[in-house]
Motif scaffolding. Structure first.
Motif, mmCIF file in Angstrom:
data_model
loop_
_atom_site.group_PDB
_atom_site.id
_atom_site.type_symbol
_atom_site.label_atom_id
_atom_site.label_comp_id
_atom_site.label_asym_id
_atom_site.label_seq_id
_atom_site.Cartn_x
_atom_site.Cartn_y
_atom_site.Cartn_z
ATOM 1 N N TYR A 210 0.844 -1.181 0.000
ATOM 2 C CA TYR A 210 0.000 0.000 0.000
ATOM 3 C C TYR A 210 0.883 1.235 0.000
ATOM 4 N N ASN A 211 0.584 2.150 -0.908
ATOM 5 C CA ASN A 211 1.319 3.414 -1.010
ATOM 6 C C ASN A 211 0.441 4.524 -0.442
ATOM 7 N N ARG A 212 0.794 4.969 0.765
ATOM 8 C CA ARG A 212 -0.022 5.970 1.434
ATOM 9 C C ARG A 212 -0.002 7.311 0.703
ATOM 10 N N ALA A 213 1.077 7.579 -0.023
ATOM 11 C CA ALA A 213 1.212 8.882 -0.685
ATOM 12 C C ALA A 213 0.135 9.101 -1.740
ATOM 13 N N ASN A 214 -0.225 8.033 -2.454
ATOM 14 C CA ASN A 214 -1.250 8.197 -3.492
ATOM 15 C C ASN A 214 -2.457 7.278 -3.280
ATOM 16 N N ASP A 215 -2.503 6.652 -2.099
ATOM 17 C CA ASP A 215 -3.645 5.802 -1.736
ATOM 18 C C ASP A 215 -3.860 4.687 -2.754
ATOM 19 N N GLU A 216 -2.751 4.052 -3.166
ATOM 20 C CA GLU A 216 -2.834 2.985 -4.160
ATOM 21 C C GLU A 216 -2.349 1.664 -3.573
ATOM 22 N N TYR A 217 -2.986 0.607 -4.073
ATOM 23 C CA TYR A 217 -2.666 -0.750 -3.635
ATOM 24 C C TYR A 217 -2.138 -1.548 -4.829
ATOM 25 N N VAL A 218 -1.239 -2.486 -4.528
ATOM 26 C CA VAL A 218 -0.807 -3.470 -5.522
ATOM 27 C C VAL A 218 -0.904 -4.846 -4.879
ATOM 28 N N LEU A 219 -1.586 -5.756 -5.542
ATOM 29 C CA LEU A 219 -1.727 -7.128 -5.066
ATOM 30 C C LEU A 219 -1.101 -8.074 -6.080
ATOM 31 N N HIS A 220 -0.038 -8.764 -5.675
ATOM 32 C CA HIS A 220 0.487 -9.879 -6.457
ATOM 33 C C HIS A 220 -0.184 -11.148 -5.930
ATOM 34 N N THR A 221 -0.761 -11.933 -6.833
ATOM 35 C CA THR A 221 -1.491 -13.109 -6.365
ATOM 36 C C THR A 221 -1.528 -14.191 -7.426
ATOM 37 N N THR A 222 -1.705 -15.410 -6.994
ATOM 38 C CA THR A 222 -1.754 -16.567 -7.899
ATOM 39 C C THR A 222 -3.160 -16.689 -8.467
ATOM 40 N N SER A 223 -3.408 -15.991 -9.546
ATOM 41 C CA SER A 223 -4.768 -15.898 -10.082
ATOM 42 C C SER A 223 -4.812 -16.266 -11.551
ATOM 43 N N GLN A 224 -5.877 -16.958 -11.941
ATOM 44 C CA GLN A 224 -6.169 -17.199 -13.345
ATOM 45 C C GLN A 224 -6.934 -16.024 -13.958
ATOM 46 N N ASN A 225 -7.338 -15.075 -13.117
ATOM 47 C CA ASN A 225 -8.287 -14.062 -13.575
ATOM 48 C C ASN A 225 -8.072 -12.762 -12.801
ATOM 49 N N PRO A 226 -6.964 -12.057 -13.031
ATOM 50 C CA PRO A 226 -6.640 -10.887 -12.199
ATOM 51 C C PRO A 226 -7.656 -9.759 -12.279
ATOM 52 N N HIS A 227 -8.246 -9.522 -13.448
ATOM 53 C CA HIS A 227 -9.238 -8.452 -13.541
ATOM 54 C C HIS A 227 -10.484 -8.767 -12.715
ATOM 55 N N LEU A 228 -10.917 -10.035 -12.699
ATOM 56 C CA LEU A 228 -12.073 -10.399 -11.894
ATOM 57 C C LEU A 228 -11.762 -10.246 -10.413
ATOM 58 N N THR A 229 -10.556 -10.633 -10.016
ATOM 59 C CA THR A 229 -10.153 -10.465 -8.623
ATOM 60 C C THR A 229 -10.204 -8.994 -8.230
ATOM 61 N N ARG A 230 -9.683 -8.122 -9.088
ATOM 62 C CA ARG A 230 -9.721 -6.693 -8.807
ATOM 63 C C ARG A 230 -11.164 -6.192 -8.706
ATOM 64 N N LEU A 231 -12.005 -6.631 -9.635
ATOM 65 C CA LEU A 231 -13.401 -6.193 -9.648
ATOM 66 C C LEU A 231 -14.120 -6.611 -8.371
ATOM 67 N N LEU A 232 -13.941 -7.853 -7.948
ATOM 68 C CA LEU A 232 -14.641 -8.340 -6.765
ATOM 69 C C LEU A 232 -14.186 -7.619 -5.505
ATOM 70 N N ILE A 233 -12.871 -7.425 -5.369
ATOM 71 C CA ILE A 233 -12.357 -6.729 -4.195
ATOM 72 C C ILE A 233 -12.867 -5.292 -4.170
ATOM 73 N N SER A 234 -12.876 -4.664 -5.329
ATOM 74 C CA SER A 234 -13.265 -3.255 -5.398
ATOM 75 C C SER A 234 -14.759 -3.065 -5.197
ATOM 76 N N ALA A 235 -15.554 -3.824 -5.919
ATOM 77 C CA ALA A 235 -16.991 -3.573 -5.938
ATOM 78 C C ALA A 235 -17.744 -4.209 -4.788
#
Length: 789
Positions: A210-235
């Protein structure tokens, strides 16, 4: 023609160089400055009320930075199912919340209720042991029949253990019942499709920063579907703005479906990284993988096949209980319904099909898509009951199938289960299978086995599957909460090499080799000049990942469309360079030429000109050469095949040895035959493993008895024969630009019923009146069946 081969060439997989030399970059290989470790406290009981959790001792231990419990996530969302399924009466399915960490109750052994973040993994493990959890154990619901009859619930708030009672197609129900009631012969079979653990080589791993300066997150993960993972976490889960979260799936060591989904551990490390202001990493051990990775299959089915006096199929009717485990995983509701019920007509002209599926909550690990996802379950039921029917009416099993096959002149064919098949030739597949397997010589081989004191059996199967899950407007009507398109961006650099950004994710499929073959074929250039970029949501267009043999059929079609746009624009640039009309420009072998002349420019010259447009008419041509395309399929694709195998059974011990396995498949057009053969080999190994060896077993208290490789038997090299694989009988898919159908799941779909059919044939040849043995057909089960017969 591309130097190293385009479409149809058995090009060696380029990604294997880094894998075989140990230079792959997997999630657990990555470490960051200031990195911390997460370890989870997991329930040791299958069902229990959390009375209290005391974390004070853990918080005071050396190196501990934070301790989380389910109470920390009560106010956030839950991980939803990806498909909303309605029951037969129109009532929506029951969808209890799936929390990041359990609170109130634990619902299966391994359910995480707390997590420790510490400087080192050893310190985190020690601190987890110091957490005092008072959990009042309740009776576990493990058996689906018991769960449906029980007056206590996995999720008290929904007041039932039935998720839904689904019927397909409900309008077919009365006609199907009538056909069965009036049939000359009805064959009935009750069977179990055994629960499996996916067992990917690489356990799950997630690392968040987590980068507090710009409020951004990066997740490295063992995923077959990174966009879906991002969508589910976000929404749905954490509410992180989607533009503030990057999900990166680097090299992933196998998935087989179990890494499509979002898991709570991914959300936990993100929340922890923000709280402590440092990177947080979690890597599962193998026991955690057994306990918490989504399991596969676990159906109990009754199937009926009705026939007239000549053996013509009149109806299939099935009743299935499908275990969804303690929580709904992302594809868990689609797998036993639309990925299963819609295939219950098989390759056959049967006019009536009705499928009923009751999905059941139990105190076991969640169940979701595993290689084939619903199609193996459908094929197993169909092809076992057909074999049993053939024996009951005294007809050869191959002849009974041929009698009822859809014929080539019947396409497009609307199946009684609601799909429209676009192409195929099942008789040709069976012809080729009989030829390459030397079926005519089987009786001689059987006699040779009998001389050795062994029973030899022959089993056959004809399957069809639906791949490239689509189109969005159809699956939306059926309950999908996401679109099932895919996307690609083709970027031609000024020096002529290409970067192709794809929404699909490669975790063993060979995308870095196959996708360049497609682009190279279209442009007439060297595939080695094309780089594939995938897995990083900050770099790739929004795509739906890799599963269901959709990579080439869906994402590959997006690649084709984007490349077509590149060609169209490049022709305009070439026309300007050659002082001709773009309608007169031809592209062949990487050279643009004016039709009927010797005037030409190379692809590389056009690429450079695109970025130095000093003389362009800019009102007609924009600088640069980069295009994006989204592709939403018009239909599923329908691979099919004819499989057979021969087994030897030792009547003294019940041990089954698979002597040969032949797989003849129709995959449509084949991009790389070597990769396709490898995909089939892998699926055959998994299918034989299910048929003979693998089984996930819980006791009556919900304890997983098969939680290690001491108790869960994976197939090894000496359990498998040398395979004969043939994909020469392809009939091109008619509705995607590549004509491809998909190959990743075929082996796992076609092999289980083939092996079971062969074992039953062997036992009956030895005079044993055994009509069915549930998988896995272990020596004990086979021997017991012979004794009971």
């Amino acid at each position: 023609m591309p130097k190293d081969g385009g479409i149809g060439a058995s090009t060696v997989r380029r990604e294997d160089v880094r894998f075989l030399t140990g230079t792959g970059q997997y999630c657990d290989d990555m470490n960051m400055f200031g990195q911390t470790s997460a370890v989870f406290a997991r329930s040791t009981v299958a069902n229990g009320v959390i009375k209290s959790i005391d974390t004070s001792a853990a918080e005071a231990m050396p190196g501990v930075l934070a301790v989380f419990t389910g109470e920390d996530f009560v106010e956030v969302g839950g991980n939803p199912a990806g498909w909303l399924i309605n029951s037969r009466d129109g009532e929506p399915m029951k969808e209890p919340k799936r929390p990041v960490l359990a609170h109130g109750k634990v619902r299966h052994v391994g359910d995480a209720y707390a997590a420790v973040i510490a400087e080192t993994i050893e310190q985190a493990k020690d601190a987890v042991e110091a957490i005092e959890a008072d959990i009042e154990e309740l009776p576990a619901l493990v058996n689906m029949k018991d769960a449906l009859a029980a007056d206590h619930y996995v999720h008290d708030e929904i007041g039932t253990n039935q998720c839904f009672d689904w019927g397909w197609i409900e309008d077919n129900r009365a006609a199907t019942d009538a056909a069965i009631k009036g049939a000359h012969h009805v064959t009935t079979l009750e069977l179990v499709n055994n629960r499996l653990v996916p067992n990917a080589m690489e356990p799950r791993c997630s690392m968040a920063q987590y980068n507090r300066a710009n409020d951004e997150y990066v997740l490295h993960t063992t995923s077959q579907n990174p966009h879906l993972t991002r969508l589910l976490i976000s929404a749905f889960v954490l509410g992180i703005p989607e533009n503030k979260l990057t999900v990166i799936a680097p090299d992933v060591g196998g998935g087989f479906g179990s890494k499509i989904y979002h898991y709570g551990e991914e959300a936990l490390v993100l929340a922890a990284a923000k709280k402590i202001g440092r990177p947080v990493k979690w890597t599962a051990d193998r026991t955690e993988a057994f306990l918490t990775d989504a399991h596969g299959r676990d159906h109990v089915t009754k199937i009926e096949l009705a026939m007239d006096k000549d053996g013509n199929f009149l109806a299939f009717r099935t009743e299935t209980m499908a275990n969804v485990g303690a929580y709904l995983s992302n594809f868990s509701t689609a797998t036993p319904t639309f990925l299963h019920g819609t295939l219950m007509a098989g390759n056959y002209t049967v006019p009536n099909v009705y499928v009923n599926v009751k999905a059941v909550f139990t105190n076991t690990a969640p169940v979701d898509a595993y290689r084939g996802a619903g199609r193996p379950e459908a094929t197993f039921s169909l092809e076992r009951v057909i074999d049993k029917a053939a024996r009951e009416i005294g007809m050869d099993p191959i002849e009974l199938r041929r009698k009822n096959f859809i014929k080539p002149d019947q396409y497009p064919f609307a199946s009684a289960a609601g799909l429209e098949y676009d192409s195929g030739n099942y008789d040709a597949l069976m012809d080729q299978m009989e030829k390459v397997a030397d079926v005519a010589g089987f009786e001689a081989r059987r006699k040779a086995s009998e001389k050795k004191g062994k029973l030899r059996g022959f089993g056959v199967n004809a399957y069809i599957e639906a791949c490239g899950i689509a189109p969005s407007n159809l699956v939306g009507v059926l309950g999908s909460r996401v679109g099932l398109y895919d996307a690609a961006t083709v970027r031609v650099n000024a020096t002529g090499n290409l970067s192709v950004m794809v929404g699909a994710h490669s975790h063993g499929q060979g995308h870095e080799t196959a996708f360049p073959q497609v682009v190279a074929e279209m442009l007439g250039i060297d595939p080695q000049s094309i780089d594939i970029v995938h897995g990083d949501t900050s770099k790739i267009p929004f795509g739906m990942g890799t599963y269901g043999s959709r990579s080439l059929a869906v994402c590959g079609s997006a690649v084709v469309r984007a490349t077509e746009k590149i060609i169209n624009k490049a022709k305009k640039i070439a026309a300007h360079m050659l002082e001709a009309s773009d309608g007169d420009i031809e592209l062949k072998d990487g050279v643009f030429s004016v039709a009927g002349t010797d005037k030409s420019v190379t692809f590389g010259e056009v690429a450079l000109k695109a970025y130095i447009p000093h003389e362009f008419p800019l009102e007609d041509i924009e600088p640069g050469l980069e295009e994006t395309a989204f592709y939403d399929p018009a239909n599923f694709t329908y691979p099919s095949g004819a499989y057979c195998c021969e087994v030897e059974v030792d009547p003294e011990t019940g041990k089954v040895t698979v002597e040969s396995m032949t797989a003849v498949d129709d995959f449509g057009n084949v991009i790389n035959p070597m990769i396709v053969t490898g995909q089939v080999h892998g699926g055959l190994g998994q299918g034989i493993g299910q048929a003979l060896l693998e089984n996930t077993t819980y006791d009556e208290n919900g304890q997983l008895l098969s939680a290690s490789y001491m108790d869960y038997v994976m197939p090894r090299a000496d359990d498998l024969p040398f395979y004969t694989v043939d994909h020469s009988q392809g009939n091109a898919c008619t509705h995607n630009p590549l004509g491809v159908k998909g190959c990743g799941e075929a082996g796992a779909i076609g092999s289980p019923p083939t092996v079971v059919n062969a074992v039953i044939d062997a036992l009956q040849s030895g005079g044993k009146s055994v009509t069915h043995i549930d998988m896995p057909m272990t020596p004990h089960r086979v021997w017991s069946a012979m004794q009971n017969a």
